[in-house]
Design a protein around this motif. Sequence first.
Motif, PDB file in Angstrom:
ATOM      1  N   PHE A  70      -0.409   2.647  -7.349  1.00 11.04           N
ATOM      2  CA  PHE A  70      -1.519   1.952  -6.549  1.00 11.04           C
ATOM      3  C   PHE A  70      -2.611   1.590  -7.187  1.00 11.04           C
ATOM      4  O   PHE A  70      -3.672   2.168  -6.637  1.00 11.04           O
ATOM      5  CB  PHE A  70      -1.350   2.284  -5.348  1.00 11.04           C
ATOM      6  N   SER A 111      -0.678  -6.475   7.932  1.00 12.64           N
ATOM      7  CA  SER A 111       0.130  -5.413   7.185  1.00 12.64           C
ATOM      8  C   SER A 111       1.433  -5.422   7.826  1.00 12.64           C
ATOM      9  O   SER A 111       1.258  -5.360   9.352  1.00 12.64           O
ATOM     10  CB  SER A 111      -0.706  -4.272   6.643  1.00 12.64           C
ATOM     11  N   ASN A 170      -8.740  -3.953   3.326  1.00 11.51           N
ATOM     12  CA  ASN A 170      -8.303  -2.624   3.471  1.00 11.51           C
ATOM     13  C   ASN A 170      -7.623  -2.467   4.802  1.00 11.51           C
ATOM     14  O   ASN A 170      -7.879  -3.432   5.718  1.00 11.51           O
ATOM     15  CB  ASN A 170      -9.701  -1.704   4.061  1.00 11.51           C
ATOM     16  N   THR A 222       0.915  -1.247  -0.147  1.00 14.62           N
ATOM     17  CA  THR A 222      -0.124   0.045  -0.039  1.00 14.62           C
ATOM     18  C   THR A 222       0.889   1.240  -0.104  1.00 14.62           C
ATOM     19  O   THR A 222       2.109   1.110   0.099  1.00 14.62           O
ATOM     20  CB  THR A 222      -0.910   0.039   1.075  1.00 14.62           C
ATOM     21  N   GLN A 229      -6.074   0.745  -1.694  1.00 14.76           N
ATOM     22  CA  GLN A 229      -5.223   0.731  -2.931  1.00 14.76           C
ATOM     23  C   GLN A 229      -3.885   0.035  -2.831  1.00 14.76           C
ATOM     24  O   GLN A 229      -3.179   0.266  -1.905  1.00 14.76           O
ATOM     25  CB  GLN A 229      -5.013   2.052  -3.248  1.00 14.76           C
ATOM     26  N   VAL A 230      -3.640  -1.011  -3.620  1.00 14.89           N
ATOM     27  CA  VAL A 230      -2.348  -1.663  -3.701  1.00 14.89           C
ATOM     28  C   VAL A 230      -1.751  -1.676  -4.777  1.00 14.89           C
ATOM     29  O   VAL A 230      -2.082  -1.383  -5.862  1.00 14.89           O
ATOM     30  CB  VAL A 230      -2.701  -3.245  -3.233  1.00 14.89           C
TER      31      VAL A 230
END
Length: 314
Positions: A155, A78, A170, A62, A191-192
Amino acid sequence: TAGNKLHHEESVSNDDGKRYRIEKVGEDMSLAQSVALTIQYAEGLIKEASQLDNGKVYAVYTFDRGAWYHNGDDALWSTGKTAKPGDAAENADHFAFLTVNEKLYLYSIGAGKFVVKSETAGSLKGENTWMYYATYSDTPTQTVELLPATNGNWFPFVVKLNVDGPNQLNITNEYSYPIIFWNDQADAGNQVRIEEIGTLDLSAVVAQIEAYQMDEEAKGGLQTLITEATTKNAYLENASLTAAINAAQAALDKVGATYDELMTAKTSLAAALNSALYVTEINGFSNNYVYTFVSKRGWMGADNTDGVISGTGA
């Protein structure tokens, strides 16, 4: 550069075009080496879902909340939540996006399992009961889809599981939870960036998905036939068909039923249904039923307007 200064604005805008991350890529590099590394970096970036390969593994990043990774428990985390340094060499940081029969699946190399949405909300390290989290399954029960990120730039994707309710993965910036579900294609936690890390033989996992798909197809076909047979047996009241329906339902309800078992049950039920529906012997008629006459050229029936028996065929 000497003589140049960065432009300073008094008001700060949180615009994607004004946010940067500076990464150290090496020491004492020549310009040619730097350009070569930049090209290599760009080539590893997945820009279209069609670039994904079943024989490759990927890292998922991310903008400012870390990379996805397997933390050893039953949740997807994450690195930004656990302060773990991202390491492209670690299996824990690797994922596969596997396409089988036009369906896409997300597989964690570190966990050795498929990424799915938790069955219940708020049951792991959370105070808010509405939060579902990303967890793992031994079977590929949920497919995924890559959505376009809103103004995502580098991203470009949002990963969505094809399930009801919140279904976009998320990384929340407010809690120390694992990856949750929040539907917002403009959210920085959704968004990745997907980067190719290397190759890996995942043929066994692909075969597992294919077997699962076959089983699901067999279950669906058997359920459809059970429904049809049950509806028709409501007026047929055929004892043999009733027994076949019960046997098929038992096969469908059996935990771990194999593809062969399901197909055998379907074949037996189809035979019982045909036997109950169609008269094959002259003494097979009953005074309790009405019948239709069918040939290869159509149905035979009476025209109510003139009482003449006619056919539907040409």
